[in-house]
Design a protein around this motif. Structure first.
Motif, mmCIF file in Angstrom:
data_model
loop_
_atom_site.group_PDB
_atom_site.id
_atom_site.type_symbol
_atom_site.label_atom_id
_atom_site.label_comp_id
_atom_site.label_asym_id
_atom_site.label_seq_id
_atom_site.Cartn_x
_atom_site.Cartn_y
_atom_site.Cartn_z
ATOM 1 N N GLY A 38 0.648 -1.109 -0.079
ATOM 2 C CA GLY A 38 -0.049 -0.104 0.071
ATOM 3 C C GLY A 38 0.897 1.265 0.078
ATOM 4 O O GLY A 38 2.223 1.172 -0.208
ATOM 5 N N TRP A 39 0.216 2.296 0.346
ATOM 6 C CA TRP A 39 0.993 3.767 0.216
ATOM 7 C C TRP A 39 1.293 4.310 1.622
ATOM 8 O O TRP A 39 1.839 5.260 1.805
ATOM 9 C CB TRP A 39 0.146 4.728 -0.611
ATOM 10 C CG TRP A 39 -0.979 5.141 -0.182
ATOM 11 C CD1 TRP A 39 -2.371 4.499 -0.421
ATOM 12 C CD2 TRP A 39 -1.214 6.441 0.314
ATOM 13 N NE1 TRP A 39 -3.172 5.119 0.282
ATOM 14 C CE2 TRP A 39 -2.707 6.194 0.609
ATOM 15 C CE3 TRP A 39 -0.601 7.556 0.718
ATOM 16 C CZ2 TRP A 39 -3.450 7.261 1.378
ATOM 17 C CZ3 TRP A 39 -1.079 8.536 1.419
ATOM 18 C CH2 TRP A 39 -2.578 8.394 1.708
ATOM 19 N N LEU A 40 0.724 3.478 2.852
ATOM 20 C CA LEU A 40 0.487 4.135 4.179
ATOM 21 C C LEU A 40 0.516 3.026 5.326
ATOM 22 O O LEU A 40 -0.036 2.211 5.165
ATOM 23 C CB LEU A 40 -0.768 4.795 4.277
ATOM 24 C CG LEU A 40 -1.278 5.826 5.566
ATOM 25 C CD1 LEU A 40 -0.117 6.642 6.058
ATOM 26 C CD2 LEU A 40 -2.593 6.018 5.619
ATOM 27 N N GLY A 41 1.398 3.429 6.012
ATOM 28 C CA GLY A 41 1.660 2.626 7.354
ATOM 29 C C GLY A 41 1.457 3.503 8.742
ATOM 30 O O GLY A 41 1.996 4.641 8.660
ATOM 31 N N VAL A 42 0.497 3.146 9.396
ATOM 32 C CA VAL A 42 0.158 3.629 10.723
ATOM 33 C C VAL A 42 0.499 3.107 11.785
ATOM 34 O O VAL A 42 0.222 1.964 12.176
ATOM 35 C CB VAL A 42 -1.368 4.103 10.472
ATOM 36 C CG1 VAL A 42 -1.929 4.812 11.785
ATOM 37 C CG2 VAL A 42 -1.698 4.791 9.017
ATOM 38 N N GLY A 43 1.267 3.910 12.791
ATOM 39 C CA GLY A 43 1.573 3.508 14.161
ATOM 40 C C GLY A 43 0.785 4.343 15.061
ATOM 41 O O GLY A 43 -0.045 5.270 14.454
ATOM 42 N N SER A 44 0.919 4.286 16.413
ATOM 43 C CA SER A 44 0.226 4.958 17.144
ATOM 44 C C SER A 44 0.492 6.550 17.547
ATOM 45 O O SER A 44 -0.304 7.406 17.522
ATOM 46 C CB SER A 44 0.374 4.492 18.461
ATOM 47 O OG SER A 44 1.487 4.538 19.071
ATOM 48 N N THR A 82 -6.920 9.072 9.782
ATOM 49 C CA THR A 82 -6.472 8.216 10.860
ATOM 50 C C THR A 82 -6.392 9.103 12.083
ATOM 51 O O THR A 82 -6.821 10.066 12.185
ATOM 52 C CB THR A 82 -5.003 7.474 10.535
ATOM 53 O OG1 THR A 82 -4.990 6.456 11.463
ATOM 54 C CG2 THR A 82 -4.063 8.469 10.508
ATOM 55 N N SER A 83 -6.022 8.213 13.246
ATOM 56 C CA SER A 83 -5.711 9.004 14.613
ATOM 57 C C SER A 83 -4.303 8.708 15.106
ATOM 58 O O SER A 83 -3.848 7.531 15.036
ATOM 59 C CB SER A 83 -6.922 8.473 15.477
ATOM 60 O OG SER A 83 -6.697 9.095 16.818
ATOM 61 N N LEU A 84 -3.669 9.865 15.656
ATOM 62 C CA LEU A 84 -2.425 9.750 16.363
ATOM 63 C C LEU A 84 -2.495 10.279 17.494
ATOM 64 O O LEU A 84 -3.122 11.248 17.817
ATOM 65 C CB LEU A 84 -1.440 10.277 15.322
ATOM 66 C CG LEU A 84 -1.135 10.049 14.043
ATOM 67 C CD1 LEU A 84 0.240 10.793 13.278
ATOM 68 C CD2 LEU A 84 -0.754 8.492 13.896
ATOM 69 N N LEU A 85 -1.878 9.609 18.544
ATOM 70 C CA LEU A 85 -1.281 10.427 19.710
ATOM 71 C C LEU A 85 -0.133 11.074 19.498
ATOM 72 O O LEU A 85 1.008 10.454 19.195
ATOM 73 C CB LEU A 85 -1.079 9.249 20.848
ATOM 74 C CG LEU A 85 -0.638 9.637 21.968
ATOM 75 C CD1 LEU A 85 -1.274 10.873 22.766
ATOM 76 C CD2 LEU A 85 -0.471 8.570 23.009
#
Length: 313
Positions: A38-44, A82-85
């Motif tokens: 894909g084009w996106l990797g999401v961590g916290s 998405t959501s990030l802390l």
């Protein structure tokens, strides 16, 4: 509808077809996984973007809104929310082996919604591929001029808006634990601990200024991260229940002890000590100890301990 509060524009140098944005003090679980196919990797606390080309610099715009922004023009190639802390709110640009560029954008600490929109990824990829196959000398001025003309055509827009404010992360440190020890101790340097009881199954305090932590050593060297917050940090998720204790830190200078399972006297304490591993202002603190999950790309069996301190008001 939200209003735009602040914005900045950057040029990015991708590496291994990637670049990232995230809180620059992101801890366990904060790193983003690789985008993969894909084009996106999401961590916290961070994201990684799979860029179209390494040799063409994309344009990146970061925006902070006081509410959800308009959806924008419909001609985008891809869009994800998405959501990030962001525990410090200080964002770094991750250029992979090129290193991190700190403080490219600063936000109030909190949990944020993030909408990422991109344009012209496939067009830039096709045009650069055609350029490479066109027979021009890669070191010549014509190739360089054509490549420079593609710079900034691949575009990314990051739009942040606050969902919930949080306490601020003030500082952190990390260390790998030496093998062969069954327990860790965290103690204030002024406590002058001279005798530690045998191991227990649960973390416990030894006097008002020291805590003992059992270790499992399932695989490799355990990792310990310590964090200082100005108030209660966000609660751990249900997969990572924490143990909360109170400590009085007369000096705020913390020593790390590597300890055997049995009783430890002055000799054992001194032999396994790393002095002044973390500094806090003197005072009374809440301490939360949490076992954390694996980082992207790391062995899931590796033990990770997170200790978070915040002052008792």
């Amino acid at each position: 509808m939200g209003e735009l509060v602040a914005a900045t524009d950057l040029r990015v140098q991708p590496d291994h077809h990637m670049f990232g944005i995230g809180d620059q003090t992101a801890g366990f679980g904060g790193r983003a996984p690789l985008p993969g196919r894909g084009w996106l990797g999401v961590g916290s606390s961070a994201v990684l973007i799979g860029a179209a080309e390494d040799l063409v610099c994309p344009a990146l715009r970061l925006e902070y809104w006081d509410g959800e922004p308009p959806t924008g023009p419909p001609d985008h190639e891809a869009q994800e929310t998405t959501s990030l802390l962001l525990p410090t709110g200080r964002l770094a640009l991750d250029e992979i082996t090129g290193g991190a560029v700190p403080d490219v954008f600063v936000l109030p600490p909190g949990v944020y919604a993030l909408r990422i929109t991109c344009w012209n990824r496939e067009r830039v990829r096709r045009e650069f591929e055609a350029l490479c196959r066109g027979g021009l000398d890669w070191d010549g001025p014509e190739f360089e001029a054509a490549r420079a003309g593609l710079a900034g055509q691949e575009r990314y827009l990051f739009q942040f808006w606050l969902q919930a404010p949080t306490s601020a992360l003030l500082g952190s440190t990390g260390v790998l634990i030496h093998p062969g020890y069954d327990r860790l101790g965290i103690t204030d340097s002024a406590a002058r601990v001279t005798l530690i009881p045998p191991a227990e199954a649960e973390p416990l305090t030894v006097g008002p200024s020291s805590v003992l932590i059992p270790m499992e050593h399932q695989h490799g060297r355990p990792a310990l991260r310590m964090e200082s917050w100005n108030g209660p940090p966000p609660a751990p998720g249900p997969d990572h229940p924490g143990k909360q204790l109170r400590l009085h830190l007369p000096s705020g200078r913390l020593d790390l002890l590597h300890l055997p399972a049995g009783p430890a006297g002055v000799g054992e304490i001194s032999a396994g000590m790393i002095p002044r591993i973390f500094d806090l202002p003197p005072g009374d603190y809440e301490l939360r100890l949490t076992r954390r999950g694996s980082e992207p790309g790391e062995d899931a069996r590796k033990e990770r301990q997170l200790i978070q301190f915040w002052p008792i008001r």
